[in-house]
Design an enzyme around this catalytic site. Structure first.
Site, short mmCIF file in Angstrom:
data_model
loop_
_atom_site.label_atom_id
_atom_site.label_comp_id
_atom_site.label_asym_id
_atom_site.label_seq_id
_atom_site.Cartn_x
_atom_site.Cartn_y
_atom_site.Cartn_z
N ARG A 20 10.37 -10.80 11.32
CA ARG A 20 9.18 -11.27 10.60
C ARG A 20 9.33 -12.73 10.19
NH1 ARG A 20 7.77 -5.74 7.11
NH2 ARG A 20 7.69 -4.40 8.95
N ASP A 80 16.45 -24.76 21.48
CA ASP A 80 17.87 -24.90 21.80
C ASP A 80 18.47 -23.51 21.91
OD1 ASP A 80 20.57 -25.43 22.00
OD2 ASP A 80 20.59 -26.91 20.39
N ASP A 87 21.21 -22.84 24.38
CA ASP A 87 22.35 -22.85 25.31
C ASP A 87 23.68 -22.50 24.64
OD1 ASP A 87 22.88 -25.16 23.89
OD2 ASP A 87 22.45 -26.52 25.56
N ASP A 96 25.83 -24.18 22.90
CA ASP A 96 26.96 -25.11 23.02
C ASP A 96 27.31 -25.82 21.72
OD1 ASP A 96 24.86 -26.84 22.75
OD2 ASP A 96 25.28 -28.00 24.57
#
Length: 546
Positions: free
Chosen positions: A209, A288, A290, A292
């Site tokens: 939520r 974002d 990924d 990393d």
């Protein structure tokens, strides 16, 4: 390099306007909430849960003319008996920025907004595991025109902020933090509103939520950060025959390692008539995902939306509608690019301590931990506030008691302020309308009162200084711009009330020498970093007598 900058003769003037926003900087659908303008002043003088001088008595005895609540103390307040503290009256401003020292924490209960024209600023709401089950803030069906600015919400045992029944109308949540809904439920909010705006806010460490959106008119979701979620922005999740709409613009969706989520917007449903009931416009968002541990999101366009788009002649079984342009009837919002918005929210989201002479941190312990998690990309869902190891006061953060500046006439403006600005410290003149020069930004519309000028002063970086005195230590502008890189550079403009010398890395330190006349002073400061991100803010200085 050190540069001396001279006094500017420019003054901020107020201009005629049809509508006066709740305060300068108020945006979105709740921007024109009247608040307590023109009403009485109630001073919170103690930290008790009820009784004379308590916060509870202030919010439960609002006169028909309205009320502004200011704080002569700092510390934590247990909401009356851990139950819902209900604001039934209308035309109320709660000015948390007036609290001295560490500021105010409200804990162990729910603040319920049932009135209209409500303005709440710079307060912390932390429910907690040991309180009665529930939310931090609720808006019910009678609430119209409300703006919550720079509030910090955490540790809800249901949601952190929710609305229900007939959808409330015209809400803004801005520059705020919504985090750590407690497991196992752990929810950011049920947003059954009609017209609502959420901008420049952080939603983090909530299981689900974030929000659950059911906007009867329109939800503006702009320049927010969503971080470390399991179930993200829910598009209705219901078969109701509704026509929900949202503009999702300029946000940053960030996944920490160990909690990668591919679709921040999810759970659209077909209504009972077999048609999509949620329409959405998506533009310029970064994601974002990924893992990393570096902030390097990309614009994935419509790939951030789960489900199947409805196309009448191609895919009539799609479960949401893609809008090619923003929903009309939007409020007027100043929109940043997602990276700049991220930096601004990290710098100044939530309840703040903006007095440059305060020797503590800008944020309290809990919000510092939260922002560290975001900037260091740390996954961190919790079951209890006590799980925040190293945070004082069993996870709530420590709020020391302090007393505010003397205010003999109890009109919400301290005596030293009124004397410096040639107001009468012995007369309740808080409702006098400001005309001509003021601390308000250039071009501010007319209609604000003397008290509202003081509330504005307290809501931006500020300082009291005696005439002829020099700031010691120097003003550190990086305190207000922590989200910008360490290659940040600072410039000053519109300097009034004295002279300023810049020094330190990137010009972040300012030595201000007050002039020989009491009154208004200050400057604008602009930070620019290596990414090209830029932000201009006001630093207000009240030059006092001796």
């Amino acid at each position: 390099m050190i540069r001396t900058l001279l006094v500017s003769s420019a003054a901020s003037v107020i201009c005629a306007s049809a509508e006066t926003p709740a305060f300068p900087g108020a945006e979105g659908f709740g921007a024109n909430a009247r608040g307590g303008r023109g009403g009485d002043v109630y001073v919170v003088t103690n930290l008790e849960s009820s009784g004379p001088g308590s916060f509870y008595q202030g919010v439960t005895s609002i006169p028909s003319s309205g009320r502004t609540i200011v704080f002569a103390v700092s510390g934590e307040i247990h909401l009356a008996g851990g139950i819902k503290t209900r604001i039934a009256g209308s035309k109320l401003t709660i000015a948390g920025q007036t609290a001295p020292g560490d500021g105010i924490l409200l804990r162990d209960g729910t603040l319920r907004l049932s009135g209209s024209d409500i303005v709440i600023r710079h307060l912390r709401f932390r429910h907690g595991k040991e309180g009665s089950g529930g939310d931090c803030i609720d808006l019910d069906s009678n609430c119209e025109n409300a703006i919550l600015d720079h509030v910090s919400m955490a540790f809800g045992t249901d949601e952190n902020i929710s609305s229900f029944k007939r959808p409330p109308e015209n809400l803004t949540l801005q520059w705020s933090l919504n985090a750590w809904g407690l497991e196992s439920h752990s929810c950011g909010g049920l947003w059954d509103q009609n017209h609502a705006t959420c901008h420049h806010s952080l939603w983090a460490h909530n299981h689900t939520r974030n929000p659950k959106a059911r906007p009867g008119g329109l939800l503006e979701w702009t320049n927010n950060i969503l971080f470390d979620w399991d179930i993200g922005f829910i598009m209705g999740d219901s078969d109701s025959p509704a026509d929900w709409k949202a503009n999702v613009i300029g946000n940053y969706f960030i996944c920490p390692p160990g909690n990668i989520r591919k679709t921040p917007l999810e759970k659209p449903h077909l209504s009972q008539n077999g048609k999509p009931n949620f329409s959405v416009y998506v533009s310029n968002n970064l994601h974002d995902m990924d893992g990393d541990r570096r902030l390097n999101g990309i614009d994935r366009g419509w790939d951030i939306v789960g489900g199947t788009p409805f196309v009448e002649d191609k895919d009539p079984k799609g479960n949401y509608v893609r809008l090619e342009k923003p929903v009309s009837g939007s409020s007027s919002l100043a929109i940043d690019d997602p990276l700049t918005a991220y930096k601004k929210v990290v710098s100044q989201g939530g309840a703040l301590r903006l007095d440059a002479s305060f020797n503590g941190s800008l944020h309290d312990e809990v919000d510092i931990r939260l922002i560290e998690d975001v900037t260091e990309l740390k996954r961190n869902h919790i079951s209890s506030e006590k799980d925040l190891k190293g945070v004082g006061n069993s996870g709530f953060g420590t709020f020391s008691k302090a007393k505010g500046l003397p205010d003999g006439d109890e009109d919400g403006m301290p005596d030293v302020w009124e004397a410096a600005l040639h107001w009468n410290p012995k007369s309740k003149d808080h409702n006098e309308e400001i005309r001509g020069a003021s601390f308000f930004p250039e071009g501010t519309p007319a209609g604000y009162t003397a008290l509202e000028e003081y509330l504005h002063f307290k809501s931006v970086p500020h300082l009291f200084i005696a005439q002829g005195a020099v700031t010691r230590p120097e003003i550190d502008l990086s305190r207000y711009t922590t989200g910008f890189s360490n290659t940040a550079k600072f410039t000053l403009s519109n300097i009034t009330g004295g002279t300023a010398i810049q020094g330190g890395e990137g010009g972040k330190l300012v030595r201000f020498t007050a002039g020989k006349t009491a009154g208004r002073g200050g400057f604008l400061f602009t930070v620019t970093d290596a990414d090209g991100s830029k932000w201009t803010q006001q630093f207000a200085i009240c030059v006092t007598g001796s």
